[in-house]
Design an enzyme around this catalytic site. Sequence first.
Site, mmCIF file in Angstrom:
data_model
loop_
_atom_site.group_PDB
_atom_site.id
_atom_site.type_symbol
_atom_site.label_atom_id
_atom_site.label_comp_id
_atom_site.label_asym_id
_atom_site.label_seq_id
_atom_site.Cartn_x
_atom_site.Cartn_y
_atom_site.Cartn_z
ATOM 1 N N HIS A 136 1.675 -8.792 -3.358
ATOM 2 C CA HIS A 136 0.620 -7.806 -3.095
ATOM 3 C C HIS A 136 1.330 -6.458 -2.984
ATOM 4 O O HIS A 136 1.724 -6.019 -1.912
ATOM 5 C CB HIS A 136 -0.109 -8.158 -1.789
ATOM 6 C CG HIS A 136 -1.275 -7.269 -1.493
ATOM 7 N ND1 HIS A 136 -2.524 -7.495 -2.001
ATOM 8 C CD2 HIS A 136 -1.382 -6.141 -0.743
ATOM 9 C CE1 HIS A 136 -3.355 -6.559 -1.572
ATOM 10 N NE2 HIS A 136 -2.683 -5.713 -0.813
ATOM 11 N N ASP A 145 1.025 -17.818 -4.114
ATOM 12 C CA ASP A 145 1.634 -16.705 -4.856
ATOM 13 C C ASP A 145 0.566 -16.000 -5.680
ATOM 14 O O ASP A 145 0.484 -16.178 -6.893
ATOM 15 C CB ASP A 145 2.774 -17.229 -5.740
ATOM 16 C CG ASP A 145 3.524 -16.082 -6.424
ATOM 17 O OD1 ASP A 145 3.279 -14.906 -6.069
ATOM 18 O OD2 ASP A 145 4.342 -16.373 -7.314
ATOM 19 N N GLU A 187 2.197 -10.051 0.672
ATOM 20 C CA GLU A 187 2.533 -8.637 0.571
ATOM 21 C C GLU A 187 4.047 -8.493 0.794
ATOM 22 O O GLU A 187 4.724 -9.434 1.221
ATOM 23 C CB GLU A 187 1.757 -7.817 1.621
ATOM 24 C CG GLU A 187 1.872 -6.313 1.404
ATOM 25 C CD GLU A 187 0.770 -5.501 2.100
ATOM 26 O OE1 GLU A 187 -0.073 -6.088 2.787
ATOM 27 O OE2 GLU A 187 0.771 -4.265 1.928
ATOM 28 N N ASP A 230 0.857 -1.191 0.000
ATOM 29 C CA ASP A 230 0.000 0.000 0.000
ATOM 30 C C ASP A 230 0.895 1.244 0.000
ATOM 31 O O ASP A 230 2.112 1.144 0.118
ATOM 32 C CB ASP A 230 -0.943 -0.002 1.219
ATOM 33 C CG ASP A 230 -0.184 0.096 2.540
ATOM 34 O OD1 ASP A 230 0.876 -0.545 2.664
ATOM 35 O OD2 ASP A 230 -0.638 0.818 3.455
#
Length: 588
Positions: free
Chosen positions: A514, A560, A569, A194
């Site tokens: 991620h 994965d 992530e 993020d």
Amino acid sequence: MVFALSHIILRKDMQIGKMARLGILCFCFVLRGADRTAAIKVDQAGYLPHSPKLALVSIEKGTAAASTTFALRSASTNGVVFQGKLSAASSDADSGDQLQTADFTQFNENGSFYIEVPGLGRSWEFTIGPDVFSRVYFLTMRGFYGQRCGTAVNLSPDFPQYRHAPCHLAGAYDASSGKTGERESARGWHDAGDYGRYVVNSGISTGTLLWTWELFGDRIKDISLHIPESGNGTPDILNEIRWNLDWMLSMQDSDGGVFHKQTSSRFCQFIMPEADQSTSLVIGTGQDPYKSSCATADLAAVAGIAARTFKPYDAPYADKCLRAAESAWRWLERYPNVTFRNPHGISTGAYGDAHCQDEILWAAAELWRTTNQPIYAKYFVENYAAYLDNIRADNPPSWSMLADFGLWSYVLGNGPDGKAVDAIKQRSIAAADAITQRTAANPYHVSLTSRDYIWGSNGVAANYSLQLLIANRIQPNPRYVETALDNIHYILGRNTFSLSWVTQVGEHSFQHPHHRPSAADGIAAPWPGLMSGGPNAGRQDQVMRRLVAAGTPPARSYVDETGAYSCNEIAINWNAPLVFTLAALVPK
Ligand code: G3I
Ligand code: 9MR
Ligand code: ZN
């Protein structure tokens, strides 16, 4: 294609993405007749000469008889350079695998090789040499540059396709900060997949990297990271650290307290950083005094270290760091217990931590070490004992538990209280001995216990290595270093999936982190040098719950897939202990 297929042994239950499967198929097709098998597990970066060299071979269910021999072959000539017997099988409870060991420790020539087991296939390629980890260090440390916020990033010259335009330049105070209006948003690293920036997680990450410099600077000082500051006279690891430290400093309010995080109100879609037009909000606790004790103590500790490490390179900056750390300390004297929870309307990561005394102990140790002031020594001596039990064989440091950092820093800085130093040393050595024994007995030679397969377990493994390398400073022991290296072997492919968990390292690395830039940039391969969180028995996202059956052994609780954020992530606090360990392994 049919021909190639018949020569690939991919475990049917191995959860890998479609693209990766296709990639492997095409790859093997090109290398006609190659029969790489996930049943043979090697460190795909490689092995150091004159250190243990083990590959592992899993016995596939339904296979009639276990193989008995293996060969080491040159990757360039395919000639056999070493032969050996496989060990008897042992069972690994955490993965459910039956494993045999191929020990080629005696082979000490440099070069590129693979392991072949008659009837089973061959491994992915790896290297033996004194500098096998130099490039991995370079990539994983440079991974931080790729996470830079507030600026254009470009991984040229080696990875020119990976780039983004300046991002997240619009900042403002969230109401939870007790303030309103526009606010600076400058610098820092995106935390993970993020685009948030969180002081608490920045604390352990930046602190770990500063320690990397302090402990292993002689090994890495000349390694250029090819960043905009390269060549400015300051070692590149410090240049990169400063990018994030500047942001951390910017999170300090005028009263010395530090706001917990700067993020959008919720996670954005999977878009490139510059396409995320949401405002980066400075987020507080929602009530007086608005700043959090954990964030403030983390800044005090990190800026406290920076005040000594930057001094030879930029004395005014070092002074600025020291003033920030000291004013953070004064704030903590007034507010030692302000914890953080997401305020109303905010759903990004909380990094909520109910206990900030461990962070404060760390800050005290670092500030004492830098300033020699009695106030910090006194705090440390009055408070360390409650944390001695924290140094254990099953409790490496983590973003929420920094007591060990405080205890170790006091010892590494030759703290004057002999009783404290003796107790910390004794615990550290006892824990390192126990980790070393446990790792040797673990069939995968990983330090993780069955309970360690949590969110970010690869980070846990790397932090065991950090713990061992600190113990090695306290009382040198080659077994500690070998064990730290064992966890690297696990992370780089000697695991149940035969997967390198660092992007673009090794022939068979994970493909679908991620990680918003990796997913949104239109390039098949992910951004280089980023470590996956790894197996998580908690299966805390929907993709994992869909694809990983309940009851799956903990070490196999991984997939994965981009959507599987609780196991795939990437994050700065996981890359940092990996960098720390790799720095210890690159040649001087
Ligand atoms: O420590 C306990 C352990 O005792 C217990 O056995 C186990 C059972 O599941 O849980 C362990 O706690 C877990 C903790 O991570 C360990 O650090 C929690 O379940 C788990 O929910 C928690 O996950 C954290 C996650 O955010 C969710 O809050 C991760 O540590 C943390 O790394 C992660 O951080 C996120 C940020 O919020 C947002 N940015 C990305 C970043 C990485 O995923
Ligand atoms: O992308 C987010 C990741 O960084 C966090 O670790 C994770 C847990 O907080 O959440 C991810 O965002 C997801 C959100 O929580 C739920 N909706 C889907 C989001 C993207 O997969
Ligand atoms: Zn950004």
